[in-house]
Design a protein around this motif. Structure first.
Motif, PDB file in Angstrom:
ATOM      1  N   ARG A 115       0.835  -1.208   0.000  1.00 32.98           N
ATOM      2  CA  ARG A 115       0.000   0.000   0.000  1.00 32.98           C
ATOM      3  C   ARG A 115       0.870   1.259   0.000  1.00 32.98           C
ATOM      4  NH1 ARG A 115      -5.468   0.976   1.422  1.00 32.98           N
ATOM      5  NH2 ARG A 115      -6.243  -0.736   0.192  1.00 32.98           N
ATOM      6  N   ASN A 116       1.927   1.215   0.823  1.00 34.71           N
ATOM      7  CA  ASN A 116       2.837   2.360   0.925  1.00 34.71           C
ATOM      8  C   ASN A 116       3.594   2.580  -0.389  1.00 34.71           C
ATOM      9  OD1 ASN A 116       4.392   4.427   2.224  1.00 34.71           O
ATOM     10  ND2 ASN A 116       6.057   2.945   2.472  1.00 34.71           N
ATOM     11  N   LEU A 117       4.063   1.486  -0.979  1.00 37.20           N
ATOM     12  CA  LEU A 117       4.771   1.559  -2.261  1.00 37.20           C
ATOM     13  C   LEU A 117       3.861   2.172  -3.328  1.00 37.20           C
ATOM     14  CD1 LEU A 117       7.125   0.730  -4.203  1.00 37.20           C
ATOM     15  CD2 LEU A 117       6.095  -1.554  -4.291  1.00 37.20           C
ATOM     16  N   ARG A 118       2.625   1.695  -3.377  1.00 38.55           N
ATOM     17  CA  ARG A 118       1.696   2.187  -4.407  1.00 38.55           C
ATOM     18  C   ARG A 118       1.317   3.642  -4.161  1.00 38.55           C
ATOM     19  NH1 ARG A 118       0.496  -1.301  -8.103  1.00 38.55           N
ATOM     20  NH2 ARG A 118       0.302  -3.543  -7.719  1.00 38.55           N
ATOM     21  N   ILE A 153      13.139   2.301  -8.701  1.00 37.47           N
ATOM     22  CA  ILE A 153      12.699   2.861  -7.410  1.00 37.47           C
ATOM     23  C   ILE A 153      13.518   2.204  -6.309  1.00 37.47           C
ATOM     24  CG2 ILE A 153      10.736   3.019  -5.805  1.00 37.47           C
ATOM     25  CD1 ILE A 153       8.916   2.549  -8.344  1.00 37.47           C
ATOM     26  N   ALA A 154      13.923   2.992  -5.314  1.00 38.44           N
ATOM     27  CA  ALA A 154      14.607   2.444  -4.137  1.00 38.44           C
ATOM     28  C   ALA A 154      13.681   2.588  -2.933  1.00 38.44           C
ATOM     29  CB  ALA A 154      15.913   3.192  -3.882  1.00 38.44           C
ATOM     30  N   ALA A 155      13.466   1.479  -2.219  1.00 38.13           N
ATOM     31  CA  ALA A 155      12.566   1.504  -1.062  1.00 38.13           C
ATOM     32  C   ALA A 155      13.294   0.956   0.160  1.00 38.13           C
ATOM     33  CB  ALA A 155      11.318   0.668  -1.336  1.00 38.13           C
ATOM     34  N   PRO A 177      16.388   6.577  10.782  1.00 36.12           N
ATOM     35  CA  PRO A 177      15.823   7.853  10.342  1.00 36.12           C
ATOM     36  C   PRO A 177      14.824   7.687   9.181  1.00 36.12           C
ATOM     37  CG  PRO A 177      17.955   7.555   9.324  1.00 36.12           C
ATOM     38  CD  PRO A 177      17.765   6.387  10.258  1.00 36.12           C
ATOM     39  N   LEU A 178      14.061   8.748   8.942  1.00 33.90           N
ATOM     40  CA  LEU A 178      13.067   8.713   7.862  1.00 33.90           C
ATOM     41  C   LEU A 178      13.718   8.493   6.508  1.00 33.90           C
ATOM     42  CD1 LEU A 178      10.640  11.555   8.877  1.00 33.90           C
ATOM     43  CD2 LEU A 178      10.025   9.168   8.456  1.00 33.90           C
ATOM     44  N   GLU A 179      14.878   9.151   6.306  1.00 28.16           N
ATOM     45  CA  GLU A 179      15.627   8.899   5.068  1.00 28.16           C
ATOM     46  C   GLU A 179      16.949   8.244   5.448  1.00 28.16           C
ATOM     47  OE1 GLU A 179      16.141  11.168   0.995  1.00 28.16           O
ATOM     48  OE2 GLU A 179      17.596  11.929   2.433  1.00 28.16           O
ATOM     49  N   VAL A 199      11.109   5.389  -1.774  1.00 25.21           N
ATOM     50  CA  VAL A 199       9.946   5.092  -0.927  1.00 25.21           C
ATOM     51  C   VAL A 199      10.472   4.876   0.490  1.00 25.21           C
ATOM     52  CG1 VAL A 199       8.079   3.453  -0.457  1.00 25.21           C
ATOM     53  CG2 VAL A 199       8.681   4.001  -2.832  1.00 25.21           C
ATOM     54  N   SER A 200      10.051   5.716   1.419  1.00 24.87           N
ATOM     55  CA  SER A 200      10.541   5.593   2.792  1.00 24.87           C
ATOM     56  C   SER A 200       9.697   4.603   3.589  1.00 24.87           C
ATOM     57  CB  SER A 200      10.556   6.967   3.452  1.00 24.87           C
ATOM     58  OG  SER A 200       9.288   7.559   3.314  1.00 24.87           O
TER      59      SER A 200
END
Ligand code: ATR
Length: 280
Positions: free
Chosen positions: A114-117, A219-221, A227-229, A244-245
């Motif tokens: 869901r997050n990726l999409r 894409i890098a996830a 940390p967030l990033e 994608v974080s």
């Protein structure tokens, strides 16, 4: 299902548990929906897990999340293990059914997809190979979710080869275990690369993955969110890759749990995201 005479109860069982951001997320939704209810952190020792889970129906809980170190042990306690949990080998969510029996499911894969999409709506499951780094519990959920979406090929890179082979055997499909030494070459032609190791998390070393061979369109996830990033995502972003974080994987599991517990699907909004980000 949400009768006004009922106080809605859910929580998260862990040991330790006070670091969990889940109460913040779920209590935000109780307030948003103006519902009488609460979501509590439940500090449960491993030897008390069975008694705690069995008490849920008597206490009137709709269900709970389970986190470290209970995710595997819960499998032997619940009355029914959903296919998602059986495939991943761990439970993340327990639902008390009307007859008082417990259903264990795993919402991690759902949260990841869901997050990726949401963060990369252009990603298509059939568009090409995915590289997954790591072969622990997080990796199993990510691989399961990707295979369910129809990803044709997963190149599973892990420092300890036997663990990647075990995941490939357990989940089947198009998973191919790749040696750690070959991780850079594994990026050739990939459309997505996902870090599921603990590397990059605060207090840990950085993920050792040179990105020179990652296509510019990939894409890098990451599933790490503190940390967030992570340094891995920062390096990918610096060379122009979409990223994608990891925080969204946690946030997006919530609506599925609520659907199971309360029959309502709350929204993951920018407001909620910001609220949780401020707490990290
Ligand atoms: P989780 O259930 O959170 O995924 P885990 O089961 O402990 O956690 O898995 C951690 C993952 O991070 C594993 O893939 C681990 O690799 P090994 O199977 O070889 O242990 C990976 N990992 C941890 N530290 C690492 C490091 N320094 N370099 C590369 N991979 C590492």
């Amino acid at each position: 299902m949400t009768a006004p005479d009922r106080f809605l109860l859910a929580g998260v069982m862990g040991w330790p548990v006070m670091h969990s951001r889940s109460p913040l997320i779920h209590n935000h939704w109780f307030a948003k929906h103006q519902l009488a209810g609460t979501y509590v952190p439940l500090a449960i020792r491993p030897d008390g897990l069975a008694a705690a889970l069995r008490a849920l129906p008597a206490l009137g809980f709709a269900g709970c999340n389970v986190t470290i170190p209970h995710k595997q042990a819960a499998m032997d306690i619940v009355d029914e293990v959903h296919e998602s949990a059986r495939a991943i080998g761990a439970i993340s969510c327990i639902t008390v059914r009307p007859d008082g029996t417990l259903l264990g499911s795993n919402n991690d894969a759902f949260g990841f997809i869901r997050n990726l999409r949401q963060q990369q709506p252009g990603w298509r499951a059939d568009s090409g190979p995915v590289v997954v780094i790591g072969a622990g519990g997080g990796s199993r959920a990510v691989c399961y979710g990707l295979l369910q979406q129809g990803v044709p090929e997963i190149r599973l890179v892990n420092r300890t080869p036997g663990r990647a082979e075990a995941v490939a055997l357990a989940l089947g499909g198009g998973i191919r275990a790749v040696a750690w030494a070959d991780r850079e070459a594994a990026l050739d032609g990939a459309v997505l690369v996902v870090n599921t190791t603990s590397q990059g998390m605060v207090g840990q070393g950085d993920l050792d993955l040179p990105l020179g061979r990652l296509p510019a369109t990939a894409i890098a996830a990451d599933i790490v969110y503190i940390p967030l990033e992570t340094s891995f995502l920062a390096a990918a972003r610096a060379r122009g890759n979409a990223t994608v974080s990891g925080l969204g994987m946690l946030l997006h599991q919530g609506p599925l749990a609520w659907k199971l517990w309360f029959g309502i699907e709350p929204e993951v909004t920018a407001e909620l995201q910001a609220l949780v980000e401020r707490s990290l």
